[in-house]
Design an enzyme around this catalytic site. Structure first.
Site, PDB file in Angstrom:
ATOM      1  N   THR A   1      -6.141   2.580  -5.289  1.00 20.77           N
ATOM      2  CA  THR A   1      -5.771   1.115  -5.249  1.00 20.77           C
ATOM      3  C   THR A   1      -6.711   0.234  -6.147  1.00 20.77           C
ATOM      4  OG1 THR A   1      -5.284   1.034  -2.702  1.00 20.77           O
ATOM      5  CG2 THR A   1      -6.278  -0.605  -3.634  1.00 20.77           C
TER       6      THR A   1
ATOM      7  N   ASP B   1       1.117   0.376  -5.101  1.00 20.68           N
ATOM      8  CA  ASP B   1       0.207   0.773  -5.951  1.00 20.68           C
ATOM      9  C   ASP B   1       0.139   2.058  -6.367  1.00 20.68           C
ATOM     10  OD1 ASP B   1      -0.287   1.519  -3.363  1.00 20.68           O
ATOM     11  OD2 ASP B   1      -2.740   0.946  -3.249  1.00 20.68           O
ATOM     12  N   HIS B   2       0.751   3.206  -5.455  1.00 20.72           N
ATOM     13  CA  HIS B   2       0.601   4.398  -5.974  1.00 20.72           C
ATOM     14  C   HIS B   2       1.318   5.524  -4.875  1.00 20.72           C
ATOM     15  CE1 HIS B   2      -2.463   4.810  -2.892  1.00 20.72           C
ATOM     16  NE2 HIS B   2      -3.085   4.031  -3.344  1.00 20.72           N
TER      17      HIS B   2
ATOM     18  N   GLU C   1       0.905  -1.174  -0.030  1.00 19.62           N
ATOM     19  CA  GLU C   1       0.096  -0.096   0.004  1.00 19.62           C
ATOM     20  C   GLU C   1       0.846   1.199   0.066  1.00 19.62           C
ATOM     21  OE1 GLU C   1      -3.198   0.308  -0.370  1.00 19.62           O
ATOM     22  OE2 GLU C   1      -2.831   2.549  -0.301  1.00 19.62           O
TER      23      GLU C   1
END
Ligand code: GP9
Ligand code: MN
Length: 687
Positions: A305, A481-482, A261
């Site tokens: 996400t 994810d980012h 995450e």
């Protein structure tokens, strides 16, 4: 006293009095349902307040319609509206009991195609006390029929009715303003139906859902098979052949997708006070059997996400606005990684996440993607202190996942989505043993601490995999994810990167996330190829040797030799080995210099831009038009969503049966003896 009652009933004998009574009763029962039947997770006084008042504005508006009508009719209309409104509550209460989510019009419209087996199961799970929602209506009817409450036949002034309509809209806007201040992007990003109900109410949710469903069916209706032809034509031109030295090298192995995450590439090898933030991931990144990529970018937009998941498992881009999973995940046809792997290579497919299943509409989307199992919050033991932010702390999440992993028939494809390293990077003292950075930016500084915690939990998980033999026979993919630190934190980012000033070029480079593939015996190394999340699925399928020549995928195998190394960002900007375009400015990708383009360069940039715009818009067309319903790759069977259930009991029974009949799970191979005790964690909560 008698006088008092008389005065009260007098008051109830007016139209306005009856109207207020029916509205208040409706308000109360809605609130009771909120508190007893749904898990809306209202935290803090603002959310509690909104939850309390949110039934009111819509009730005033909807019941207020009756006030435009005369005499008895107005009363009957109020009651009919109440029946309809209460039925909406009733249906949601029952549906929620089974699916931990609210009913959507898409589901009701196509209940068989969505396959929640609605009709069958609803009857089984309805409780007698659910009919409580109708009790006030019955009482009101009795009171009217027995003339305890008398009907006020005097005309009601239109302008009063109108003022009430205006007032209810005003209240609704005020409510929306407060909600959006607490949760920005509530309706544009559409995270979770629970959120819309929590903040705005069941009626507003219904309206919003009706609007979305309508929008979705309109685009779907206007699309046709020939749209798909142009997509296929484009994809054919862009397909690259796999790298022969990697193709099929990991055939038949289990696959773990570890979703890190908010994890950015800069964290790899990053040190604070001379200490590595993520020693385990660093080692993993540099391992001889890990293929790592240092020019790998996240390509998400508002769906964060969910955009990452969409790209990773479908090789389709997220949408320019909102989340494709929430808006299109339920109804659309997909040909996603879980479905491909289970159909073509006999994989068991499972997703793991310590949050509620409705977030990003995973509960429905995962079925469309062919996930056989989705282990979400209800599968995990929850005790005070186990969760932070959105859900379970990573160490506890990984540890508790082991009991399900060991039951999965092999080979399996398992995606584990972590959570703790999520904005606002909160973690209690007992879990924090790493120094925060000292930029002075409160949002940024604890980021390395939760990242460190994530690293530790990953370490514990790897140790378990090694102990039970899964490390050797699995492909372990880990990716960020980012971004975790948004562009709003330039001064802090400058300090983290040791720069004086942060340019748009730096911010774009800051969008790099790690992508690593580890497998025993895999020829590793750090590849500098430019790529992004859209490229993961073709890369993985090629490694696993799963036929991949007629699938609809916008990415290209990261290991292919002749790949087009253009990374499209969702806003139409891009990066390629030579050029990075951000807004109207083109930078030299290697140096960050702003380029004043020669005619030849302009032409080259325009060509790349054209490629980027085309792929984004074609991918959008696939999702908006649900184009995959017009095309099925050879040997692929359309996913039958009704064959899946994510409800704890039946799903565990199914898993138990599969486990016993296939005898390939870790548990079966260990003669039915659980391996969970081999999982070691230092999570203070579990001591
Ligand atoms: C919630 C989690 C967070 O379940 O996946 O999503 P994000 O906010 O990162 O998009
Ligand atoms: Mn995320």
């Amino acid at each position: 006293m008698a006088n008092f009652f008389k005065r009260k009933t007098n008051w109830l004998n007016t139209r306005m009095g009856f109207f207020l009574l029916i509205v208040v009763l409706f308000w109360v029962k809605t609130y009771i349902a909120y508190q007893t039947e749904f898990t809306l997770g209202a935290k803090g006084s603002v959310q509690q307040f909104l939850l309390l008042i949110n039934p009111l504005p819509a009730a005033l508006l909807v019941f207020g319609i009756a006030l435009y009508f005369r005499g008895r009719l107005a009363y009957w209309l109020m009651l009919i509206i109440d029946v309809l409104e209460s039925t909406w509550i009733f249906a949601n209460v029952v549906y929620y009991r089974e699916f931990s989510d609210f009913l959507s019009f898409g589901i009701m419209k196509g209940s068989s195609s969505v396959g929640n087996n609605l009709g069958k199961s609803l009857a089984q799970i309805t409780h007698l006390y659910d009919f409580f929602v109708y009790v006030d209506i019955i009482i009101l009817i009795v009171l009217l029929v027995t003339h305890v409450i008398k009907i006020d036949a005097r005309p009601f002034k239109r302008r009063y009715a109108f003022s009430l309509t205006v007032l209810s809209f005003a209240l609704m806007f005020a409510e929306f303003g407060m909600a959006n201040a607490d949760r920005s992007g509530l309706l544009t990003r559409t995270f979770d139906n629970n959120y819309i109900v929590k903040y705005l109410g069941l009626n507003e949710y219904a309206a919003f859902n009706a609007y979305q469903t309508q929008k979705e069916s309109a685009t779907r209706a206007s699309a046709n098979a020939s749209d798909m032809k142009s997509v296929l034509k484009y994809l054919k031109q862009n397909r690259v052949s796999p790298n022969v030295s990697y193709y099929g090298k990991e055939k038949g192995k289990n696959v773990f997708i570890i979703h890190l995450e908010s994890f950015q590439q800069f964290l790899i090898d990053y040190k604070v006070d001379g200490k590595e933030v993520t020693p385990t991931l660093n080692k993993f990144y540099h391992n001889n059997n890990t293929l790592s990529f240092d020019n790998f970018y996240n390509q998400v937009a508002q769906g964060k996400t969910s955009d990452a998941e969409m790209m990773l498992e479908n090789s389709l881009f997220g949408l320019p606005q909102g989340s494709a999973m929430t808006t299109y995940g339920t109804q659309n046809t997909f040909q996603a990684a879980p479905a491909i792997l289970s159909q073509e290579a006999g994989y068991t497919t499972a997703a793991f996440h310590g949050d509620v299943p409705s977030f990003w509409n995973r509960d429905n989307t995962y079925k469309s993607w062919g996930y056989q199992y989705f282990f979400s919050s209800s599968y995990y033991t929850e005790k005070p202190g186990y969760s932070v932010g959105y859900g379970l702390k990573d160490k506890i999440f990984f540890k508790q996942s082991a009991q399900y992993i060991e039951q999965l028939p092999q080979p399996f494809y398992a995606k584990l989505i972590t959570l703790t390293n999520h904005y606002p990077y909160e973690l209690d003292k007992k879990n924090t043993d790493f120094p925060a950075t000292k930029t002075g930016d409160k949002t940024v500084d604890p980021y390395v601490q939760t990242a460190h915690y994530l690293d530790q939990s990953f370490a514990e998980f790897l140790t378990y995999l090694k102990k039970v033999g899964l490390y050797k026979n699995s492909v372990i993919v880990a990716y960020g994810d980012h971004y975790g630190i948004s562009n709003n934190h330039r001064p802090a980012i400058a300090q983290l990167l040791g720069k004086d000033k942060i340019t748009s070029y730096d911010l774009a480079q800051f969008q790099k996330v790690p992508f690593m593939i580890h497998a025993n015996g895999l020829k590793g190394g750090i590849s500098h190829t430019y790529g992004g999340e859209i490229d993961v699925l073709p890369t993985l399928l090629d490694l696993l040797g799963v036929k991949n020549t007629d699938t609809v995928q916008f990415g290209q195998d990261l290991l292919a030799k002749n790949r087009n190394q253009t990374v499209a960002f969702r806003d139409g900007n891009f990066v390629s080995p030579k050029y990075m375009k951000i807004g109207g400015t083109v930078y030299d990708t290697k140096t960050g210099e702003v380029l004043s383009l020669t005619a030849a360069q302009k032409k080259a940039v325009a060509k790349i831009q054209n490629h980027v715009t085309t792929e984004l818009s074609l991918s959008d067309r696939v999702i908006y038009g649900d184009l995959l319903r017009f095309y099925t790759p050879k040997n692929f069977k359309k996913v039958d969503k009704s064959s899946f259930t994510y409800k704890l009991k039946p799903a565990m029974e199914k898993l138990g049966d599969a486990e016993k009949s296939e005898k390939t799970s870790v548990l079966a191979k260990n003669n039915g003896k659980s391996t969970v005790s081999k999982y070691k964690t230092d999570a203070p909560e579990l001591k």
